[in-house]
Design a protein around this motif. Structure first.
Motif, short mmCIF file in Angstrom:
data_model
loop_
_atom_site.label_atom_id
_atom_site.label_comp_id
_atom_site.label_asym_id
_atom_site.label_seq_id
_atom_site.Cartn_x
_atom_site.Cartn_y
_atom_site.Cartn_z
N GLY A 115 -5.00 1.58 5.01
CA GLY A 115 -5.08 0.58 6.06
C GLY A 115 -5.99 1.00 7.20
O GLY A 115 -6.74 0.19 7.75
N HIS A 122 7.56 -1.64 6.16
CA HIS A 122 7.17 -2.56 7.22
C HIS A 122 6.85 -1.82 8.51
O HIS A 122 6.06 -2.29 9.33
N GLU A 130 3.27 -0.68 7.99
CA GLU A 130 2.37 -1.82 8.15
C GLU A 130 2.20 -2.19 9.62
O GLU A 130 1.09 -2.49 10.08
#
Length: 453
Positions: free
Chosen positions: A367, A432, A435
């Motif tokens: 990411g 999560h 993220e």
């Protein structure tokens, strides 16, 4: 307020704090930091009520904590405390045991002996090894290096216990250029002198360069790493340790967090580490126990027990009593939370936690690269080392991240450049959360760029 009422109130406050961890700022804001001034009191002539002391501790202290026990802390390889480890710690405090040996606390001696046995199994280290539960990796490294020097001198016919070091054969120490500061500290305390260490260069990944090792012999202590603190890399144990063993050197491995890879599907990264003479590792990192719990592991149990022996005429204990394996005589049974964590997780649970953290680190790395960051390591385990286009911008991203209160990690320096380091090691951190961290860093990357214009 009675003793029971006070402890009940403390438990209630502790539970409220724990319940807030998922949403509280990871680093305290200015108001919370200013609130610490409430502790600046004159020493009272007359004692104050216990319930007031507890209230002050919670009201002024809790807001000023770093939420390292939550899911959004990514600094310094600090795991959150597993519920069972925290619960065991609370009961252990109520017991208030001096865990020096069997005579002081049969239950502590029993559980720490079992925890040591299970630790050797989950890390697949020589089963005959001694395990001492110490306060920190620093203290445990000190115990191992004291033992190493004493044993090497004894093999040379020198009794360091009686003669000291004056006139003793010289013991040389070989370390990586990136050896951890706790190893350096232990060596300083032992009087080796940092200028006299033989420092071996590392490759571009941070692994010790085996081709640059100096000659090793029976008067050498070689310190290797399982998990370099920035890149998470492992020295080439399978190549280096047999050479050291053949020369009669003592090999110590600093495995504060990386040694736990051995308890997972990533075990191959540690191939050959079992051939060393001693190891250190921490519980509060990847096992997610409370602080004040690390392990000194020594293949030569009699050597460790003799070097650390604390028997007295009024207190004689077995060779494997914890007071004879660690620096402390009077000590708390810090191996009990380790036992509780290992029993509750089991072999599969430890492996799953380690592997999940490594997978999350890889996800974060991907990411960050998409967001424009430069990832500097190959993300072998749970460490992500990265930076932006230059030092100044990298520093601004770090400052913005820490000021946000949404997450926390620290800066570092890698190859002379400012860098950032994410460590994924909390059992509470889930996909999560990873993220959310990437989204936050993506946003901050762009915001700090705009600030330059």
């Amino acid at each position: 307020m009675t003793e029971f009422e006070l402890l009940t109130a403390a438990d209630a406050r502790a539970l409220n704090y724990s319940a807030s961890l998922a949403t509280r700022r990871v680093f305290p804001d200015a108001a919370a930091l200013a609130g610490l001034a409430r502790f600046d009191e004159d020493f009272p002539q007359q004692g104050l009520p216990a319930e007031q002391t507890l209230a002050l501790l919670d009201e002024a202290g809790s807001p000023a904590t770093t939420a390292s026990n939550g899911p959004n802390y990514f600094g310094f390889v600090i795991g959150a405390s597993l519920p069972v480890a925290s619960a065991a710690e609370r009961l252990m405090i109520a017991w208030d045991q001096c865990a020096s040996g069997w005579d002081n606390s049969p239950v502590s001696a029993t559980l720490e002996q079992l925890a040591g046995r299970w630790l050797l199994e989950v890390l697949d280290l020589p089963r005959e090894s001694a395990v001492g539960f110490g306060t920190s990796a620093t203290a445990c490294t000190l115990s191992c290096l004291v033992t190493a020097r004493r044993e090497l001198l004894q093999r040379q016919g020198w009794d360091v216990d009686q003669e000291g070091l004056t006139g003793a054969p010289e013991i040389s120490v070989v370390v990586s250029a990136l050896t951890h500061i706790t190893v350096k500290k232990a060596l300083r305390v032992l009087g080796f002198g940092l200028r006299h260490l033989q420092v071996v260069p590392v490759n571009h990944r941070g692994q010790i360069d085996a081709t640059c090792l100096p000659p090793l012999d029976e008067r050498t202590i070689l310190c290797l790493q399982a998990g370099e603190v920035n890149t998470g890399e492992f020295d080439d144990f399978a190549t280096i340790i047999p050479v050291a063993n053949a020369a009669g050197a003592w090999v110590h491995v600093d495995g504060a967090f990386g040694l736990w890879a051995r308890a997972s599907g990533l075990k191959s990264l540690t191939a050959g580490v079992e051939l060393a003479d001693s190891w250190t590792t921490d519980g509060h990192k990847w096992l997610n126990t409370p602080y004040d719990c690390a392990m000194a592991i020594c293949r030569h149990p009699a050597a460790l027990a003799t070097a650390m022996n604390a028997d007295a005429v009024y207190s004689v204990a077995a060779q494997d009593a914890q007071k004879n394996l660690t620096l402390e005589f009077s000590r708390r049974p810090r191996g009990i939370p380790v036992w509780a964590a290992l029993r509750t997780l089991g072999r599969d649970g430890v492996a799953a936690m380690v592997e999940r953290h490594c997978e999350l680190a890889r996800d974060i790395s991907a990411g960050l690269q998409t967001a424009g960051y430069d990832v500097l390591n190959r993300v072998m385990i749970n460490q992500v080392l990265f930076r932006t286009k230059d030092d100044a911008h990298t520093q601004r991203v770090r400052e913005a991240l820490q000021a946000s209160g949404e997450a926390w990690f620290a800066g570092t320096v890698w190859k002379g450049q400012v860098a950032l380091r994410i460590s994924v090691s909390s059992w509470k951190t889930e996909k999560h959360h990873a993220e959310k961290l990437v989204e936050l860093l993506s946003r901050l990357y762009q915001q700090t760029l705009l600030q330059e214009e």
